[in-house]
Motif scaffolding. Structure first.
Motif, mmCIF file in Angstrom:
data_model
loop_
_atom_site.group_PDB
_atom_site.id
_atom_site.type_symbol
_atom_site.label_atom_id
_atom_site.label_comp_id
_atom_site.label_asym_id
_atom_site.label_seq_id
_atom_site.Cartn_x
_atom_site.Cartn_y
_atom_site.Cartn_z
ATOM 1 N N LYS A 55 8.185 -1.083 7.813
ATOM 2 C CA LYS A 55 7.093 -0.217 8.236
ATOM 3 C C LYS A 55 6.216 -0.937 9.255
ATOM 4 O O LYS A 55 5.881 -2.113 9.086
ATOM 5 C CB LYS A 55 6.244 0.203 7.041
ATOM 6 C CG LYS A 55 5.147 1.183 7.397
ATOM 7 C CD LYS A 55 4.414 1.679 6.176
ATOM 8 C CE LYS A 55 3.483 2.804 6.578
ATOM 9 N NZ LYS A 55 3.055 3.580 5.420
ATOM 10 N N SER A 124 8.066 4.912 7.833
ATOM 11 C CA SER A 124 8.329 4.808 6.391
ATOM 12 C C SER A 124 8.306 3.333 5.971
ATOM 13 O O SER A 124 8.086 2.453 6.811
ATOM 14 C CB SER A 124 9.682 5.443 6.078
ATOM 15 O OG SER A 124 10.689 4.897 6.911
ATOM 16 N N GLU A 125 8.546 3.054 4.706
ATOM 17 C CA GLU A 125 8.547 1.660 4.226
ATOM 18 C C GLU A 125 9.557 0.800 4.971
ATOM 19 O O GLU A 125 9.343 -0.377 5.200
ATOM 20 C CB GLU A 125 8.795 1.598 2.723
ATOM 21 C CG GLU A 125 7.618 2.086 1.902
ATOM 22 C CD GLU A 125 6.311 1.383 2.262
ATOM 23 O OE1 GLU A 125 6.270 0.135 2.255
ATOM 24 O OE2 GLU A 125 5.321 2.083 2.562
#
Length: 181
Positions: A55, A124-125
C-alpha cells in the motif's frame, strides 16, 4: 469483452466477460483475436511482467524513448490507481492524463499505447500487477517523469506521501523530459 474509451484517445479500458458461480470464476485474460476484434488493434506482445507492491507504493511515470512499449495492464490481487500521460508533443492531448482504478474485483485491464508515460499507486494493502508489453525492456531507453510534476497535476488520490524508488524520486520534470515527437 467490453471496450470503453478514456478521455485520452487510444487509452482503452478492457473488461473481459467473467463467468462465476459458487465455485469461483473464470475469464479469458487475453485472446489476440478477441482483442483485435474489440479494439481494432493488431498487437504482438513480447514480454509479460509481474510486480507486487505494498500500500502506498507509487511506480512511475515510466516509458521508453526507443523501443516504445504499448502495455496491457491488469491487477490480480488488490487495487491500484493506474495513470497514463500523453507525452507525444504532436498530440492535441500532450501533457494530459487519464486514471482508472484497476482491481482483482473489477477485472478491468487498461491498454496504454506507445507514446504514453505510465504509472500506478497501490490503494489496497498490497497489489499484484501484471502487464504485457509490445517491445522488450531496454534499460538504456527507459525514462521517468516525476509523479508529482506540477505541470501535469495528477490526482493520485493519496492520503499520505507515497513510497518511491530512487529512480522515481529522481524523475525528470515534465517540461525537461525527453518525449516523443
Amino acid at each position: 469483452m467490453k471496450v470503453t474509451a478514456t478521455e485520452l484517445p487510444g487509452v482503452l479500458i478492457i473488461e473481459p466477460k467473467v463467468f462465476g458461480d459458487e465455485r469461483g470464476f473464470f475469464y479469458e485474460s487475453f485472446n489476440a483475436r478477441a482483442f483485435a476484434d474489440a479494439t481494432g488493434l493488431q498487437q504482438q506482445f513480447v514480454q509479460d511482467n509481474h510486480s507486487r507492491s505494498q500500500k502506498g507504493v507509487l511506480r512511475g511515470l515510466h516509458y521508453q524513448v526507443q523501443h516504445a512499449q504499448g502495455k496491457l495492464v491488469r491487477v490480480t490481487a488488490g487495487e491500484v490507481l493506474d495513470v497514463a500521460v500523453d507525452i507525444r508533443r504532436s498530440s492535441p492531448n500532450f501533457g494530459k492524463w487519464a486514471s482508472v482504478r484497476l482491481s482483482a474485483d473489477n477485472n478491468r485491464q487498461l491498454w496504454i499505447p506507445p507514446g504514453f508515460a505510465h504509472g500506478f499507486v497501490v490503494l489496497s494493502e498490497y497489489a499484484e500487477f501484471l502487464y504485457k508489453t509490445t517491445d522488450y525492456y531496454t534499460p538504456e531507453a527507459e525514462r521517468c517523469i516525476r509523479w508529482d510534476d506540477s505541470e501535469l497535476n495528477i490526482d493520485w488520490q493519496l492520503s499520505s506521501p507515497p513510497t518511491l524508488s530512487t529512480k522515481d524520486q529522481n524523475g525528470a520534470r515534465f517540461n525537461e523530459a525527453e518525449v516523443f515527437p
